[in-house]
Design a protein around this motif. Structure first.
Motif, PDB file in Angstrom:
ATOM      1  N   ALA A  83       1.177  -0.862  -0.125  1.00 51.47           N
ATOM      2  CA  ALA A  83       0.039   0.091  -0.229  1.00 51.47           C
ATOM      3  C   ALA A  83       1.019   1.211  -0.064  1.00 51.47           C
ATOM      4  CB  ALA A  83      -0.780   0.125   1.415  1.00 51.47           C
ATOM      5  N   GLN A  84       1.953   1.322   0.718  1.00 46.60           N
ATOM      6  CA  GLN A  84       2.872   2.455   0.958  1.00 46.60           C
ATOM      7  C   GLN A  84       3.266   3.022  -0.560  1.00 46.60           C
ATOM      8  OE1 GLN A  84       6.571   1.354   2.976  1.00 46.60           O
ATOM      9  NE2 GLN A  84       6.563  -0.491   1.624  1.00 46.60           N
ATOM     10  N   HIS A  85       3.590   2.002  -1.583  1.00 47.02           N
ATOM     11  CA  HIS A  85       3.750   1.774  -3.152  1.00 47.02           C
ATOM     12  C   HIS A  85       2.667   2.632  -4.008  1.00 47.02           C
ATOM     13  CE1 HIS A  85       7.830   0.813  -2.122  1.00 47.02           C
ATOM     14  NE2 HIS A  85       7.453  -0.555  -1.149  1.00 47.02           N
ATOM     15  N   ARG A  86       1.014   3.381  -3.837  1.00 44.48           N
ATOM     16  CA  ARG A  86       0.550   3.212  -4.217  1.00 44.48           C
ATOM     17  C   ARG A  86       0.766   4.858  -4.963  1.00 44.48           C
ATOM     18  NH1 ARG A  86      -2.215  -0.799  -6.748  1.00 44.48           N
ATOM     19  NH2 ARG A  86      -2.660  -2.259  -5.134  1.00 44.48           N
ATOM     20  N   SER A  87       1.112   5.607  -4.178  1.00 51.52           N
ATOM     21  CA  SER A  87       1.108   7.059  -4.982  1.00 51.52           C
ATOM     22  C   SER A  87       2.128   7.260  -5.895  1.00 51.52           C
ATOM     23  CB  SER A  87       1.431   7.621  -3.002  1.00 51.52           C
ATOM     24  OG  SER A  87       3.029   6.926  -2.990  1.00 51.52           O
ATOM     25  N   SER A 121       4.544  -0.575 -10.007  1.00 57.17           N
ATOM     26  CA  SER A 121       5.142  -1.770 -11.051  1.00 57.17           C
ATOM     27  C   SER A 121       6.504  -1.965  -9.582  1.00 57.17           C
ATOM     28  CB  SER A 121       4.921  -1.612 -12.087  1.00 57.17           C
ATOM     29  OG  SER A 121       5.552  -1.204 -12.750  1.00 57.17           O
ATOM     30  N   SER A 122       7.391   0.067 -10.459  1.00 59.34           N
ATOM     31  CA  SER A 122       8.549   0.058 -10.518  1.00 59.34           C
ATOM     32  C   SER A 122       9.141  -0.456  -8.680  1.00 59.34           C
ATOM     33  CB  SER A 122       9.103   1.006 -10.664  1.00 59.34           C
ATOM     34  OG  SER A 122       8.996   0.981 -12.319  1.00 59.34           O
ATOM     35  N   ALA A 123       8.054   0.752  -8.094  1.00 62.43           N
ATOM     36  CA  ALA A 123       7.778   0.404  -6.492  1.00 62.43           C
ATOM     37  C   ALA A 123       8.283  -1.245  -5.657  1.00 62.43           C
ATOM     38  CB  ALA A 123       7.588   1.017  -6.208  1.00 62.43           C
ATOM     39  N   VAL A 124       7.593  -1.647  -6.467  1.00 59.67           N
ATOM     40  CA  VAL A 124       6.928  -3.614  -5.461  1.00 59.67           C
ATOM     41  C   VAL A 124       8.560  -4.060  -6.120  1.00 59.67           C
ATOM     42  CG1 VAL A 124       5.743  -5.063  -6.041  1.00 59.67           C
ATOM     43  CG2 VAL A 124       4.455  -3.074  -4.984  1.00 59.67           C
ATOM     44  N   LEU A 125       9.310  -3.431  -8.056  1.00 61.36           N
ATOM     45  CA  LEU A 125       9.480  -4.564  -8.306  1.00 61.36           C
ATOM     46  C   LEU A 125      11.326  -4.670  -7.149  1.00 61.36           C
ATOM     47  CD1 LEU A 125      10.686  -7.055  -9.961  1.00 61.36           C
ATOM     48  CD2 LEU A 125      11.615  -4.639 -11.210  1.00 61.36           C
ATOM     49  N   ASP A 126      11.397  -3.748  -6.908  1.00 59.66           N
ATOM     50  CA  ASP A 126      12.557  -2.781  -6.247  1.00 59.66           C
ATOM     51  C   ASP A 126      12.532  -3.595  -5.380  1.00 59.66           C
ATOM     52  OD1 ASP A 126      13.835  -1.948  -8.548  1.00 59.66           O
ATOM     53  OD2 ASP A 126      13.001   0.707  -7.887  1.00 59.66           O
ATOM     54  N   MET A 127      10.953  -3.402  -3.879  1.00 57.73           N
ATOM     55  CA  MET A 127      11.232  -3.706  -3.113  1.00 57.73           C
ATOM     56  C   MET A 127      11.288  -5.863  -2.825  1.00 57.73           C
ATOM     57  SD  MET A 127       7.603  -3.645  -0.825  1.00 57.73           S
ATOM     58  CE  MET A 127       6.462  -4.200  -1.130  1.00 57.73           C
ATOM     59  N   LEU A 128      11.089  -5.873  -3.563  1.00 59.71           N
ATOM     60  CA  LEU A 128      11.053  -7.503  -3.727  1.00 59.71           C
ATOM     61  C   LEU A 128      12.321  -7.847  -4.121  1.00 59.71           C
ATOM     62  CD1 LEU A 128       7.076  -8.194  -5.387  1.00 59.71           C
ATOM     63  CD2 LEU A 128       8.101  -9.163  -2.699  1.00 59.71           C
TER      64      LEU A 128
END
Length: 558
Positions: free
Chosen positions: A499-503, A507-514
């Motif tokens: 949820a913190q990456h929705r703003s 997709s790029s933020a989630v890929l980096d996080m994972l």
């Protein structure tokens, strides 16, 4: 018909009127067309260019009102009909023409003809179809037909091959003497050819047993080759006719013979058109591949042209799309189409289609071509479509291809639309506004594509990954890309992590996080989205926006 090997009959002639669909057929209103025409354009060799004075010739065979077909050539001719087609006239008719032209009628036939020749050369000219001279008829290629629907096509192939050899032998200097002596000499020469053919057959079709071929030469027959008796040995050691040995075996024998025939054609240099009608009938996949190799080898010979009529996807996909003529039935009429043209896309269509995974048969038959942005959508959407609809894209007539943010994709889509194909784009919503994106409205319009009609936009607010809930992402991550455990942190992903990456760019933020948080994180966006799609288990888990778009695509493809 064009090459003079077939005379049309009444049943071949198409109907002039097209009955409206749904109207009762009134036989009284049905009539055949007045004429049937087949046109061919021929590129001439150097010797032929010298003989006929041109580099190319357009010839047609035309049958009018059921009469025998006549060969005509398109060339510059006098506008005055009296100065055309006088080569076969007698003296009286030549004088009559000269008189009508107010020219002298004195002299012998040669002088009368020469006078008309001189007048024709000086007269105003126009481009017309005129009767072709005998030398053009003689220069036409010979047509050889391989008809796999016939149970005796192997025998036909052997006879055709022996006839090729026969024509090569008949001009030999050592054939002199009485008619029967010449016949016997030719038979002896053909016996040598028969032995070569027999060995070639037995090498290519190893389960055939013993093959016997017995040619008979007689000048009383039209071709000079009176007949060929062909037998094979069955398991009991009995010689049986080739036509009784089984269709599959006969096809394989015939193909072996045609392979040998191609070697003879190369030696004779005679122009020939090889006509294959469903040549892969009764052949398994391995033998189909051998057939394609044979045909490709034949097309490399300068004196050989190959025409194939086939329903085989393997054969159609094995050639360049520019060489494919699609025959289809529309509005009670047989129609043809070709997809290649003189544009850059048309000239390289086969390579372009192959680069995005579209085969020839797909280009010819699919009803809807759906372009997606890249590999992420190309890998995930088939999974999501199957889960949401219970159907495969192919079964619905939908072909998916990745555009890769390449402007060439728009030119490809524009080409498809101009050639009667329905095209849609299923792309992220932010592609409309991104400065460098190919799906901006102005770029679509520049290629003749309507953003409102051709585009379906997904993602809220920006991209397809936004459509899936934090809970779906979290469940997939914990299953596929578990978080590396550390003493000061929890070892599982939570909804809040996503949820913190929705703003931002989700997709790029989630890929980096994972990638940082898991030692087995996804290798990229395509893998991440596809693997997420594979974790979904029910129709309800597919985002409603995608389900709606899928139904729209199905409706368009019907």
């Amino acid at each position: 018909m064009l090459l003079g090997g077939y005379q049309i009959v009444a049943a071949d002639v198409t109907y002039a009127a097209i009955t409206e669909e749904g109207d009762p057929l009134d036989q009284a209103d049905l009539s055949r067309v007045d004429q049937t025409v087949v046109v061919g354009r021929f590129a001439l060799r150097d010797a032929e260019q010298e003989q006929f004075g041109v580099t190319t010739l357009s010839l047609r065979r035309i049958s009018k009102g059921g009469a025998s077909a006549v060969l005509e050539v398109l060339r510059s001719a006098p506008e005055n009909k009296l100065l055309r087609d006088y080569g076969d006239l007698n003296v009286s008719q030549l004088k009559d023409r000269l008189s009508n032209l107010e020219l002298s009628v004195d002299g012998l036939k040669a002088e009368l003809t020469a006078r008309l020749d001189e007048a024709a050369a000086l007269a105003p000219q126009t481009e017309l179809w005129v009767k072709a001279e005998a030398s053009l008829e003689k220069a036409l290629p010979r047509g050889e037909r391989f008809d796999a629907a016939s149970a005796i096509s192997a025998e036909d192939a052997i006879r055709s091959t022996l006839l090729t050899a026969y024509k090569a032998h008949i001009g030999a200097d050592d054939l002199r003497g009485s008619v029967r002596g010449i016949e016997e000499g030719l038979e002896k020469k053909l016996v040598g050819d028969v032995e070569k053919i027999r060995k070639h057959i037995m090498a290519k079709v190893q389960d055939i047993g013993r093959v016997q071929i017995r040619p008979t030469v007689s000048f009383t027959s039209a071709s000079g080759l009176k007949g060929t008796e062909i037998t094979v040995t069955n398991r009991a050691g009995e010689d049986i006719g080739l036509n009784a040995s089984g269709a599959g075996r006969a096809r394989r024998i015939a193909l072996a013979v045609w392979e040998y025939n191609s070697l003879l054609l190369e030696q004779t240099g005679e122009d020939v058109v090889l006509l294959y009608d469903e040549p892969d009938t009764h052949l398994d996949y391995g033998h189909q591949r051998e057939l394609m190799h044979l045909i490709h080898e034949q097309t490399k010979k300068d004196n050989v042209t190959v025409v194939i009529a086939s329903h085989s996807m393997h054969l159609i996909d094995g050639t360049d799309i520019g060489d494919v003529v699609h025959v289809k039935h529309e509005g009670n009429r047989t129609q043809i189409e070709t997809l290649a043209d003189e544009t850059q896309v048309g000239s390289h269509l086969g390579a372009i289609a192959a680069s995005v995974g579209l085969r020839n048969t797909v280009l010819l038959h699919e009803r809807l071509f759906v372009g997606v942005e890249g590999d992420s959508e190309a890998r995930a959407l088939p999974v999501l479509f199957k889960l949401a609809t219970g159907l495969h894209l192919e079964s619905c007539g939908i072909a998916l291809w990745p555009c890769g943010n390449n402007e060439g994709a728009l030119r490809f889509a524009s080409f498809l639309v101009k050639h009667g194909r329905d095209v849609a784009f299923l792309v992220d919503r932010d592609s409309l506004t991104q400065a460098k994106h190919i799906f901006r409205r102005d770029k679509l319009l520049a290629e003749g594509l309507n953003p409102d009609a051709n585009c379906l936009f997904v993602g809220e607010p920006a991209e397809i990954e936004d459509l899936f809930t934090d809970a779906q992402w979290c469940e997939a991550a914990n299953s596929l890309w578990p978080r590396d455990g550390e003493q000061e942190t929890v070892d599982t992903w939570s909804d809040e992590d996503f949820a913190q990456h929705r703003s931002g760019k989700f997709s790029s933020a989630v890929l980096d996080m994972l990638g940082v948080g898991s030692s087995v994180g996804p290798g990229g966006k395509p893998e991440m989205l596809q693997q997420l799609a594979l974790t979904l288990r029910s129709v309800d888990e597919v985002p409603m926006e995608l389900r709606s778009h899928f139904q729209t695509l199905i409706n368009r493809a019907r």
